[in-house]
Design a protein around this motif. Sequence first.
Motif, short mmCIF file in Angstrom:
data_model
loop_
_atom_site.label_atom_id
_atom_site.label_comp_id
_atom_site.label_asym_id
_atom_site.label_seq_id
_atom_site.Cartn_x
_atom_site.Cartn_y
_atom_site.Cartn_z
N LYS A 253 -3.02 -2.12 -72.84
CA LYS A 253 -2.02 -3.16 -72.58
C LYS A 253 -2.50 -4.18 -71.53
O LYS A 253 -1.86 -5.19 -71.31
CB LYS A 253 -0.74 -2.53 -72.05
N LEU A 254 -3.59 -3.84 -70.85
CA LEU A 254 -4.09 -4.74 -69.79
C LEU A 254 -4.97 -5.81 -70.40
O LEU A 254 -5.90 -5.52 -71.16
CB LEU A 254 -4.95 -3.96 -68.80
N ILE A 255 -4.69 -7.06 -70.05
CA ILE A 255 -5.53 -8.16 -70.52
C ILE A 255 -6.24 -8.73 -69.29
O ILE A 255 -5.62 -9.31 -68.40
CB ILE A 255 -4.69 -9.26 -71.23
N LEU A 256 -7.54 -8.49 -69.23
CA LEU A 256 -8.32 -8.90 -68.05
C LEU A 256 -9.00 -10.25 -68.29
O LEU A 256 -9.28 -10.60 -69.45
CB LEU A 256 -9.37 -7.83 -67.73
N PRO A 257 -9.30 -10.98 -67.21
CA PRO A 257 -9.93 -12.29 -67.37
C PRO A 257 -11.31 -12.22 -68.05
O PRO A 257 -12.05 -11.26 -67.86
CB PRO A 257 -10.08 -12.78 -65.93
N GLN A 258 -11.59 -13.25 -68.81
CA GLN A 258 -12.88 -13.34 -69.50
C GLN A 258 -13.84 -14.30 -68.80
O GLN A 258 -15.03 -14.29 -69.05
CB GLN A 258 -12.65 -13.85 -70.95
N ASP A 259 -13.28 -15.17 -67.94
CA ASP A 259 -14.15 -16.10 -67.19
C ASP A 259 -13.45 -16.56 -65.91
O ASP A 259 -12.23 -16.38 -65.76
CB ASP A 259 -14.56 -17.30 -68.05
N PHE A 260 -14.25 -17.10 -65.01
CA PHE A 260 -13.74 -17.50 -63.68
C PHE A 260 -14.33 -18.84 -63.25
O PHE A 260 -15.34 -19.28 -63.79
CB PHE A 260 -14.15 -16.45 -62.63
N ILE A 261 -13.70 -19.41 -62.23
CA ILE A 261 -14.32 -20.52 -61.50
C ILE A 261 -14.84 -19.93 -60.19
O ILE A 261 -14.08 -19.26 -59.47
CB ILE A 261 -13.34 -21.68 -61.21
N VAL A 262 -16.11 -20.15 -59.91
CA VAL A 262 -16.72 -19.55 -58.72
C VAL A 262 -17.29 -20.63 -57.80
O VAL A 262 -17.54 -21.76 -58.21
CB VAL A 262 -17.86 -18.57 -59.10
N THR A 263 -17.48 -20.22 -56.53
CA THR A 263 -18.12 -21.10 -55.56
C THR A 263 -18.98 -20.22 -54.65
O THR A 263 -18.93 -18.98 -54.74
CB THR A 263 -17.05 -21.85 -54.73
N GLN A 264 -19.77 -20.89 -53.78
CA GLN A 264 -20.57 -20.08 -52.85
C GLN A 264 -20.03 -20.16 -51.44
O GLN A 264 -20.41 -19.38 -50.57
CB GLN A 264 -22.02 -20.57 -52.86
N THR A 265 -19.14 -21.13 -51.20
CA THR A 265 -18.63 -21.36 -49.85
C THR A 265 -17.11 -21.48 -49.89
O THR A 265 -16.57 -22.19 -50.73
CB THR A 265 -19.20 -22.69 -49.28
N MET A 266 -16.43 -20.79 -48.94
CA MET A 266 -14.97 -20.89 -48.87
C MET A 266 -14.60 -22.22 -48.21
O MET A 266 -14.33 -22.28 -47.00
CB MET A 266 -14.41 -19.73 -48.05
N SER A 267 -14.61 -23.26 -49.01
CA SER A 267 -14.23 -24.58 -48.50
C SER A 267 -13.68 -25.38 -49.68
O SER A 267 -14.20 -25.26 -50.79
CB SER A 267 -15.45 -25.25 -47.89
N PRO A 268 -12.64 -26.19 -49.45
CA PRO A 268 -12.01 -26.88 -50.58
C PRO A 268 -12.95 -27.85 -51.29
O PRO A 268 -12.77 -28.14 -52.47
CB PRO A 268 -10.84 -27.62 -49.96
N ALA A 269 -13.98 -28.34 -50.58
CA ALA A 269 -14.85 -29.36 -51.17
C ALA A 269 -16.13 -28.77 -51.77
O ALA A 269 -16.88 -29.47 -52.46
CB ALA A 269 -15.20 -30.40 -50.11
N ALA A 270 -16.39 -27.48 -51.52
CA ALA A 270 -17.66 -26.88 -51.99
C ALA A 270 -17.78 -26.95 -53.51
O ALA A 270 -16.78 -26.93 -54.22
CB ALA A 270 -17.74 -25.44 -51.51
N LYS A 271 -19.03 -27.03 -53.98
CA LYS A 271 -19.32 -27.11 -55.40
C LYS A 271 -18.81 -25.85 -56.12
O LYS A 271 -18.92 -24.74 -55.58
CB LYS A 271 -20.83 -27.21 -55.58
N SER A 272 -18.28 -26.01 -57.32
CA SER A 272 -17.82 -24.84 -58.07
C SER A 272 -18.36 -24.90 -59.49
O SER A 272 -18.79 -25.96 -59.95
CB SER A 272 -16.28 -24.80 -58.10
N SER A 273 -18.33 -23.74 -60.16
CA SER A 273 -18.80 -23.73 -61.55
C SER A 273 -18.08 -22.63 -62.34
O SER A 273 -17.43 -21.76 -61.75
CB SER A 273 -20.31 -23.50 -61.58
N PHE A 274 -18.19 -22.67 -63.65
CA PHE A 274 -17.58 -21.64 -64.51
C PHE A 274 -18.59 -20.53 -64.77
O PHE A 274 -19.77 -20.80 -64.96
CB PHE A 274 -17.20 -22.26 -65.87
#
Length: 394
Positions: A253-274
């Motif tokens: 019954k559990l539906i787990l995520p298949q993808d995420f948005i990730v970053t390397q730095t905890m900052s609102p402006a840091a680069k992110s990717s899928f």
Amino acid sequence: MRPLSQYIISNQTIFLRVDYNVPLKNHIIQDTTKIKSSIKTINYLLKHHNKIILATHLGRPDGKFQKEFSTAQLLPSIQEYFPKEKITFLPDCIGKNIHSTIQKSSSKIFLLENLRFYKEEEQNNTHFAHSLASVSNSYVNDAFAVSHRAHASVHSITQFLPSYAGFQLETEINQLKLALNPKRPCIWIIGGAKLDKINLINQAFKKADYILIGGALSFAFLRAKNIPIGQSKTDTKSITIAKTILKTKYAKKLILPQDFIVTQTMSPAAKSSFVKYNEIQPNQIALDLGPETIKIFKHFLRKAYTIVWNGPLGYYEWAKYATATKEIGRFLGTLTATTIVGGGETADAMHKFHLAYNLTHVSTGGGASLEFLSGKILPGIQALHDNEKKFKLK
Ligand code: ADP
Ligand code: 3PG
Ligand code: MG
């Protein structure tokens, strides 16, 4: 249970348990839903010439004084809703000085310091509860969002005072009752940052046909499957529980995520990717669900007659990681299903993104609404039932 709406209490001192555990950013309240939800009870008590002692926790300060968790920072915002009353802040929640200030002061509303600065609060300590109660004549619970906690100001305190359910608590119960025996399929969405919510999942299986997992809970399940999560938020306790849940027959019954948005730095402006769910690198932090997961979640939600959601699906405070929360919130608004969405931050997100008006009910309770809807009698509500039998009113 005694609903305050059916009683008149006058000329008393009332211990009013509220849940003002609001989202804060640089000491500024981001969403005042919880404060607004207590206005009706406060005005009713004022109208009948009572003194009101507002008592709340704020955050999880672990039983010790920590300035960043002081309820003093809530005062200006609460004051705005009661322009005619001078609200007095009390720098403690128990003690002789507090009592004499309340007795001598001409103020009608007082705000106690954070209840959780005492470890006895979470321990449901009877002596502490007695000290909290000792200056009051009656107790009112207007804190649905913390009624799933057997804490001193929610539970033990009712041993000492005739107790009532405030307007907010009564409304929440009436609204949530509508989804207690949900029309199926019923889907729950659980996200957010509080990893202890994983303890609710076994109970939730009874009511939910599917449970969609987002937020930080995702990483407990990935780690339980030995999938690396980089620097994403988790803890060992929740991973252990995730392992046992995955072994049960309900795990499908559990539906787990298949993808995420990730970053390397905890900052609102840091680069992110899928990234795909199994490709998070050791230096990456996953902060939101990716587009594939949003698509899958919508596929399930489309079939539901009842949807219950607590916990933002990503770090919605930063626009870059708000997409899943926003998209799913918007999608729920297009469905005819009953949609119950709750939690301090989840409600904040729904208001911030102007999505709340399309939902059936936005609850102040996060963990509390999930526990209530899983069929459990919440300790705070049970205490009010017991109190009604113990304190017979004339
Ligand atoms: P609620 O108040 O709605 O019950 P919680 O208190 O459990 O929800 O969690 C809210 C917090 O969860 C938000 O501050 C949000 O930034 C955070 N969050 C969501 N997803 C993640 C994530 N992937 N990593 C870290 N924090 C997250
Ligand atoms: C909440 O925000 O869900 C309530 O205030 C309860 O807080 P807690 O999870 O720290 O007990
Ligand atoms: Mg929260």
